[in-house]
Scaffold this motif. Structure first.
Motif, PDB file in Angstrom:
ATOM      1  N   GLU A 253      -6.225  -6.274   4.215  1.00 46.11           N
ATOM      2  CA  GLU A 253      -5.682  -5.961   4.672  1.00 46.11           C
ATOM      3  C   GLU A 253      -7.111  -6.021   6.020  1.00 46.11           C
TER       4      GLU A 253
ATOM      5  N   SER B  97       0.799  -1.166   0.051  1.00 43.81           N
ATOM      6  CA  SER B  97       0.405  -0.155  -0.046  1.00 43.81           C
ATOM      7  C   SER B  97       0.944   1.291   0.099  1.00 43.81           C
TER       8      SER B  97
ATOM      9  N   GLN C 264      -6.828  -1.775   1.387  1.00 48.42           N
ATOM     10  CA  GLN C 264      -7.530  -2.317   2.258  1.00 48.42           C
ATOM     11  C   GLN C 264      -7.908  -3.044   3.223  1.00 48.42           C
TER      12      GLN C 264
END
Length: 258
Positions: free
Chosen positions: A183, A33, A180
């Motif tokens: 994650e 990221s 995200q």
């Protein structure tokens, strides 16, 4: 007990490896990221500079047409050449990747197509600027036509580049959003693993250890009780031996008196 300890070792190893693996994957996604954000920032900044270069070409063309020297004594002709070269170079890096700032070719076909489409406007803009530069000795009407072409193409170029920058920003936001989400999924997976370990491994193991400890405590109590009984039996035997010895002495005395 030995089997239980071996079982606990394997469970602990599985627990550590699973959590470590999830944390490792999460760290990879975080680093990805950060790297993606850095690359996209460089790409967007370079695209934004293209708009500035277009406006600088317009400003320099106006100075050249009016015969005014640019600041710091640099001639408008050289400045125009530098701006044109820098615009071409920047477009090449936007389309095919760059080393500084570092980013690769965009995977978004819409962005690549937009960069190919804007190349026509860019080449026309640079060509008009070069015509104005090389046409200083030509009639004023010819120079004015070149300047008019530059003034006409600049808003088109800026508008097209604004659309490209917007697409880049949307693509960057979408990519970061996907990472995200991954994650978050890994975090949920790690939490699920911990919960699974707690419910199906740790709590049952604690229960088994507690049950084993209770069994060992009962066995120890029984052993202690048996030892007490054995000690009591030993004391009774010792007392019995003393009584037998006393009886033997009394019998011996009677025999001697007789």
């Amino acid at each position: 007990m030995t089997l239980l300890i071996k079982h606990l070792r394997w469970l602990y190893l599985v627990f550590v490896l699973s959590v470590t693996g999830v944390l490792f994957l999460s760290q990879l996604i975080i680093q990805r990221s950060l790297e993606l954000e850095k690359q996209e920032a460089g790409r967007i900044n370079l695209a934004g500079r293209q708009r500035m270069l277009s406006q600088s070409i317009v400003k320099t063309a106006l100075l050249l047409h009016s015969g005014v020297e640019t600041p710091f004594g640099e001639s408008p002709q050289k400045n125009l050449d530098s701006l044109s070269t820098l615009m071409r170079d920047s477009h090449e890096r936007l389309r095919y990747g760059s080393d500084k700032p570092q980013f690769g070719v965009s995977e978004n076909e819409a962005i690549n197509q937009a960069l190919d489409d804007i190349l026509l406007t860019q080449n026309a803009l640079i060509s008009a600027a070069q015509d104005l530069r090389s046409g200083l000795m030509m009639p004023s009407q010819t120079r004015s036509e070149s300047l008019a072409t530059i003034l006409r193409l600049d808003p088109m170029y800026v508008r097209q580049m604004d659309d490209i920058v917007l697409q880049m920003e949307l693509e960057s936001a979408a990519s970061l959003s996907r990472l995200q989400k991954q994650e978050i999924y890994l975090s949920l997976l790690a939490g699920s693993l911990l919960l699974f370990e707690l419910i199906f491994i740790i709590i049952p193991v604690i229960y088994r250890l507690k049950k084993s400890n209770e069994q060992y405590r009962q066995m120890n109590d029984q052993i202690n009780q048996q030892e007490e009984e054995n000690q009591q039996s030993i004391e009774e035997i010792t007392a019995l031996k003393e009584q037998i010895g006393e009886t033997e002495r009394m019998y011996q005395n009677l025999v001697e008196q007789a």
